[in-house]
Design a protein around this motif. Structure first.
Motif, PDB file in Angstrom:
ATOM      1  N   ILE A   2     -21.590   6.414 -18.891  1.00  0.00           N
ATOM      2  CA  ILE A   2     -20.474   5.765 -18.185  1.00  0.00           C
ATOM      3  C   ILE A   2     -19.253   5.898 -19.200  1.00  0.00           C
ATOM      4  O   ILE A   2     -19.571   5.508 -20.498  1.00  0.00           O
ATOM      5  CB  ILE A   2     -20.587   4.335 -17.791  1.00  0.00           C
ATOM      6  CG1 ILE A   2     -21.687   4.471 -16.685  1.00  0.00           C
ATOM      7  CG2 ILE A   2     -19.198   3.696 -17.252  1.00  0.00           C
ATOM      8  CD1 ILE A   2     -22.183   2.933 -16.517  1.00  0.00           C
ATOM      9  N   ALA A   3     -18.020   6.444 -18.899  1.00  0.00           N
ATOM     10  CA  ALA A   3     -16.810   6.473 -19.955  1.00  0.00           C
ATOM     11  C   ALA A   3     -15.736   5.989 -19.244  1.00  0.00           C
ATOM     12  O   ALA A   3     -15.463   6.203 -17.819  1.00  0.00           O
ATOM     13  CB  ALA A   3     -16.649   8.028 -20.409  1.00  0.00           C
ATOM     14  N   VAL A   4     -14.944   4.712 -19.674  1.00  0.00           N
ATOM     15  CA  VAL A   4     -13.821   4.435 -19.465  1.00  0.00           C
ATOM     16  C   VAL A   4     -12.768   3.916 -20.429  1.00  0.00           C
ATOM     17  O   VAL A   4     -12.842   4.035 -21.498  1.00  0.00           O
ATOM     18  CB  VAL A   4     -14.287   2.842 -18.942  1.00  0.00           C
ATOM     19  CG1 VAL A   4     -13.114   2.164 -18.316  1.00  0.00           C
ATOM     20  CG2 VAL A   4     -15.313   3.076 -17.912  1.00  0.00           C
ATOM     21  N   GLN A   5     -11.309   4.484 -19.876  1.00  0.00           N
ATOM     22  CA  GLN A   5     -10.175   4.169 -20.681  1.00  0.00           C
ATOM     23  C   GLN A   5      -9.478   3.001 -19.940  1.00  0.00           C
ATOM     24  O   GLN A   5      -9.162   2.691 -18.766  1.00  0.00           O
ATOM     25  CB  GLN A   5      -9.593   5.282 -20.794  1.00  0.00           C
ATOM     26  CG  GLN A   5      -8.207   4.975 -21.512  1.00  0.00           C
ATOM     27  CD  GLN A   5      -7.564   6.561 -21.644  1.00  0.00           C
ATOM     28  OE1 GLN A   5      -7.892   7.377 -22.401  1.00  0.00           O
ATOM     29  NE2 GLN A   5      -6.135   6.345 -21.177  1.00  0.00           N
ATOM     30  N   VAL A   6      -9.135   1.980 -21.203  1.00  0.00           N
ATOM     31  CA  VAL A   6      -8.218   1.002 -20.501  1.00  0.00           C
ATOM     32  C   VAL A   6      -6.967   0.827 -21.409  1.00  0.00           C
ATOM     33  O   VAL A   6      -7.080   0.827 -22.545  1.00  0.00           O
ATOM     34  CB  VAL A   6      -8.908  -0.551 -20.628  1.00  0.00           C
ATOM     35  CG1 VAL A   6      -8.120  -1.614 -20.147  1.00  0.00           C
ATOM     36  CG2 VAL A   6     -10.198  -0.486 -19.862  1.00  0.00           C
ATOM     37  N   THR A   7      -5.778   0.929 -20.676  1.00  0.00           N
ATOM     38  CA  THR A   7      -4.524   0.728 -21.511  1.00  0.00           C
ATOM     39  C   THR A   7      -3.773  -0.194 -20.924  1.00  0.00           C
ATOM     40  O   THR A   7      -3.895  -0.615 -19.599  1.00  0.00           O
ATOM     41  CB  THR A   7      -3.934   1.941 -20.988  1.00  0.00           C
ATOM     42  OG1 THR A   7      -4.553   3.425 -21.446  1.00  0.00           O
ATOM     43  CG2 THR A   7      -2.585   2.315 -21.856  1.00  0.00           C
ATOM     44  N   TYR A   8      -3.248  -1.111 -21.852  1.00  0.00           N
ATOM     45  CA  TYR A   8      -2.410  -2.025 -21.548  1.00  0.00           C
ATOM     46  C   TYR A   8      -1.243  -2.290 -22.524  1.00  0.00           C
ATOM     47  O   TYR A   8      -1.389  -1.915 -23.831  1.00  0.00           O
ATOM     48  CB  TYR A   8      -3.192  -3.415 -21.483  1.00  0.00           C
ATOM     49  CG  TYR A   8      -3.895  -3.711 -22.734  1.00  0.00           C
ATOM     50  CD1 TYR A   8      -3.547  -4.522 -23.793  1.00  0.00           C
ATOM     51  CD2 TYR A   8      -5.208  -3.394 -22.970  1.00  0.00           C
ATOM     52  CE1 TYR A   8      -4.091  -4.961 -24.855  1.00  0.00           C
ATOM     53  CE2 TYR A   8      -5.986  -3.770 -24.082  1.00  0.00           C
ATOM     54  CZ  TYR A   8      -5.273  -4.391 -24.848  1.00  0.00           C
ATOM     55  OH  TYR A   8      -6.082  -4.803 -26.043  1.00  0.00           O
ATOM     56  N   GLN A   9      -0.112  -2.982 -22.214  1.00  0.00           N
ATOM     57  CA  GLN A   9       1.045  -3.333 -23.076  1.00  0.00           C
ATOM     58  C   GLN A   9       0.921  -4.713 -23.123  1.00  0.00           C
ATOM     59  O   GLN A   9       0.828  -5.552 -22.027  1.00  0.00           O
ATOM     60  CB  GLN A   9       2.300  -2.712 -22.477  1.00  0.00           C
ATOM     61  CG  GLN A   9       3.338  -2.762 -23.611  1.00  0.00           C
ATOM     62  CD  GLN A   9       4.375  -2.088 -23.242  1.00  0.00           C
ATOM     63  OE1 GLN A   9       5.099  -2.158 -22.170  1.00  0.00           O
ATOM     64  NE2 GLN A   9       4.919  -1.004 -24.210  1.00  0.00           N
ATOM     65  N   ILE A  10       1.066  -5.269 -24.402  1.00  0.00           N
ATOM     66  CA  ILE A  10       1.221  -6.710 -24.699  1.00  0.00           C
ATOM     67  C   ILE A  10       2.771  -6.885 -25.160  1.00  0.00           C
ATOM     68  O   ILE A  10       3.423  -6.244 -25.679  1.00  0.00           O
ATOM     69  CB  ILE A  10       0.344  -7.178 -25.651  1.00  0.00           C
ATOM     70  CG1 ILE A  10       0.381  -6.598 -26.909  1.00  0.00           C
ATOM     71  CG2 ILE A  10      -0.958  -7.158 -24.965  1.00  0.00           C
ATOM     72  CD1 ILE A  10      -0.489  -7.100 -27.858  1.00  0.00           C
ATOM     73  N   THR A  84       2.126  -7.852 -20.232  1.00  0.00           N
ATOM     74  CA  THR A  84       3.406  -7.730 -20.081  1.00  0.00           C
ATOM     75  C   THR A  84       3.315  -6.805 -18.313  1.00  0.00           C
ATOM     76  O   THR A  84       4.194  -6.860 -17.800  1.00  0.00           O
ATOM     77  CB  THR A  84       4.258  -6.691 -20.776  1.00  0.00           C
ATOM     78  OG1 THR A  84       3.878  -5.387 -20.938  1.00  0.00           O
ATOM     79  CG2 THR A  84       4.431  -7.172 -22.010  1.00  0.00           C
ATOM     80  N   ALA A  85       2.085  -6.141 -18.200  1.00  0.00           N
ATOM     81  CA  ALA A  85       1.753  -5.688 -16.880  1.00  0.00           C
ATOM     82  C   ALA A  85       0.095  -5.649 -16.695  1.00  0.00           C
ATOM     83  O   ALA A  85      -0.342  -5.864 -17.739  1.00  0.00           O
ATOM     84  CB  ALA A  85       2.505  -4.109 -16.722  1.00  0.00           C
ATOM     85  N   PRO A  86      -0.189  -5.482 -15.421  1.00  0.00           N
ATOM     86  CA  PRO A  86      -1.721  -5.065 -15.453  1.00  0.00           C
ATOM     87  C   PRO A  86      -2.314  -4.298 -16.395  1.00  0.00           C
ATOM     88  O   PRO A  86      -1.601  -3.141 -16.400  1.00  0.00           O
ATOM     89  CB  PRO A  86      -1.843  -5.098 -13.978  1.00  0.00           C
ATOM     90  CG  PRO A  86      -0.837  -5.837 -13.016  1.00  0.00           C
ATOM     91  CD  PRO A  86       0.466  -5.431 -14.302  1.00  0.00           C
ATOM     92  N   ALA A  87      -3.431  -4.469 -16.901  1.00  0.00           N
ATOM     93  CA  ALA A  87      -4.152  -3.182 -17.402  1.00  0.00           C
ATOM     94  C   ALA A  87      -4.582  -1.870 -16.520  1.00  0.00           C
ATOM     95  O   ALA A  87      -4.731  -2.302 -15.425  1.00  0.00           O
ATOM     96  CB  ALA A  87      -5.607  -3.774 -18.046  1.00  0.00           C
ATOM     97  N   VAL A  88      -4.597  -1.060 -16.932  1.00  0.00           N
ATOM     98  CA  VAL A  88      -4.956   0.301 -16.167  1.00  0.00           C
ATOM     99  C   VAL A  88      -6.328   0.618 -16.626  1.00  0.00           C
ATOM    100  O   VAL A  88      -6.543   0.948 -17.848  1.00  0.00           O
ATOM    101  CB  VAL A  88      -4.005   1.361 -16.475  1.00  0.00           C
ATOM    102  CG1 VAL A  88      -4.468   2.780 -15.485  1.00  0.00           C
ATOM    103  CG2 VAL A  88      -2.633   0.774 -15.890  1.00  0.00           C
TER     104      VAL A  88
END
Length: 103
Positions: A2-10, A84-88
């Motif tokens: 399983i591989a996952v990338q999570v991107t988010y801005q704070i 500042t927006a939902p995590a992707v």
């Protein structure tokens, strides 16, 4: 695997707390069996966008890692005070690596 990338801005006021929270859960992750998962965290040049890339041998290991108390606390703090927006969240297909880390 399983591989996952999570991107988010704070927001800028939360950056140092986010870094401390990341350091805390990574320290706990280092105490676990390394051959079953890999977890990397990056921050982009803007200093506000974070990218987490994780790889797990299977769902059981993924759930163990994602339910580590310090990781749950990190997510809660980030979601309640920093985003500042939902995590992707993006599942990825692992094609290969220059390192043999996870079977």
């Amino acid at each position: 695997m399983i591989a996952v990338q999570v991107t988010y801005q704070i927001n800028a006021e939360f950056v140092e707390e986010n870094k401390r929270n990341i350091a805390a859960f990574l320290a706990d992750f280092r105490e676990l069996q390394h051959s079953k998962f890999l977890y990397h965290v990056y921050v982009k040049e803007d200093g506000l966008t974070f990218v987490h890339v994780s790889m797990y041998e299977n769902e059981e290991i993924q759930q163990q890692i994602l339910n580590t108390p310090s990781f749950l606390a990190f997510q809660q703090h980030r979601d309640e005070r920093g985003l500042t927006a939902p995590a992707v969240i993006e599942p990825m297909e692992h094609l290969g690596s220059s390192l043999r880390i996870i079977k």
